[in-house]
Write an enzyme that holds these catalytic residues in place. Structure first.
Site, mmCIF file in Angstrom:
data_model
loop_
_atom_site.group_PDB
_atom_site.id
_atom_site.type_symbol
_atom_site.label_atom_id
_atom_site.label_comp_id
_atom_site.label_asym_id
_atom_site.label_seq_id
_atom_site.Cartn_x
_atom_site.Cartn_y
_atom_site.Cartn_z
ATOM 1 C CB SER A 151 -5.589 -1.112 -8.479
ATOM 2 O OG SER A 151 -6.391 -0.655 -7.423
ATOM 3 C CG ASP A 230 -1.574 4.212 -4.247
ATOM 4 O OD1 ASP A 230 -2.725 4.600 -3.974
ATOM 5 O OD2 ASP A 230 -1.333 3.210 -4.957
ATOM 6 C CG HIS A 263 -3.734 3.627 -7.220
ATOM 7 N ND1 HIS A 263 -3.161 2.584 -6.520
ATOM 8 C CD2 HIS A 263 -4.872 3.113 -7.766
ATOM 9 C CE1 HIS A 263 -3.906 1.504 -6.637
ATOM 10 N NE2 HIS A 263 -4.956 1.790 -7.388
#
Length: 289
Positions: A151, A230, A263
């Site tokens: 991320s 996600d 995620h």
């Protein structure tokens, strides 16, 4: 003067050691924590290492506790290094008001705007201080380094690898922020840390950096995994833009899209072995793999 490392804890792990350290950082101007996994091969001499950069709200513990990387790293003979995601204890007004800016959200760059520029210097901390420090004081070969992240940390991995040619021999990422100049997370962070002039932002945008590469910087390939469930994919991550930039200059990219994965760290655990193998192919002699 040699920087002193304070060993906070050490744990036997797959024949090696999982360690947690603290030290007084000269680049940050505050104490910083980081973690290192040393595989059993480090008892015989320096080993290559993978630097893993965690995402928003995370710490130096997150990757080591949640990713499940140590077993295969021990087999391969790879050290793992995980820094914190920002300075802590600076007491900047508002530093902890939001989960996506300030504490736990350093974005792996050097801030240029007050009041953040005094301590929010994560790029210089990693490249000028932490990596030389662990290479000097631990059995880690500083000439054989890979970089990865998740991320915000995936953004950090991609941008630092492209901003510092030759420093990292291998590159991968999980669900990275690929075009921070075009997403809310990036716009907020860059406005706060770098100011309103967007010309300064593009120097920290992986897609723009790749577009400006004269030749493919990682001819052996870049690995990115992205979950299709996600919730941040559509608005924040934009891997298709980085994919297009790689295609335009002939940079080999394996961008794997996975139905059903989100995620979080269950996603990372699922594909961690592939990332370690990717880095091992670039960092280890064939006989050692």
């Amino acid at each position: 003067m040699t920087t002193s490392l304070e060993l906070l804890s050490s744990h036997a792990c797959f024949g090696g050691e999982q360690r947690f350290y603290q030290h007084a950082s000269t680049e940050i101007g505050l104490p910083m924590k980081f973690s290192v996994f040393l595989p059993p091969q480090a008892q015989q001499g320096p080993v290559p290492a993978l630097l893993f950069l965690a995402g928003l709200t995370c710490t130096e513990e997150t990757f080591m506790v949640k990713a499940g990387a140590q077993r295969l790293a021990a087999e391969l003979g790879l050290a793992l290094i995980a820094p914190d995601t920002s300075p802590r204890g600076a007491n900047v007004p508002g530093e902890a008001d939001s989960w996506d800016f300030g504490v736990g959200a350093g974005f792996y760059l050097d801030a240029t705007q007050a009041p953040w520029r005094t301590h929010w210097r994560m790029e210089s901390y990693l490249l000028k201080e932490l990596l030389p420090l662990v290479s000097a004081q631990l059995p880690i070969d500083g000439t054989r380094l890979g970089i990865s992240g998740h991320s915000m940390g995936g953004h950090g991995a991609l941008t630092l690898a492209l901003r510092h040619p030759g420093r990292f021999q291998s590159l991968s990422a999980f669900a990275p922020i690929c075009a921070p100049t075009q997403c809310p997370w990036g716009e907020r962070a860059f406005t706060g840390y770098l100011g309103a002039d967007r010309m300064g932002w593009i120097e920290h945008d992986a897609t723009v950096l790749m577009q400006h590469q004269p030749v493919a910087p990682y001819p052996a390939g870049i690995l990115i995994d992205q979950g299709l469930s996600d919730k941040f994919l559509a608005d924040q991550l934009h891997p298709h833009l980085f994919e297009a930039a790689c295609q335009a200059i002939g940079q080999p990219l394996s961008l794997r899209r996975h139905a059903g994965y989100d995620h979080g760290y269950y996603f990372i655990q699922t594909f961690m072995a592939d990332h370690l193998a990717h880095h091992a192919r670039n960092l280890l002699p064939q006989s050692a793999r």
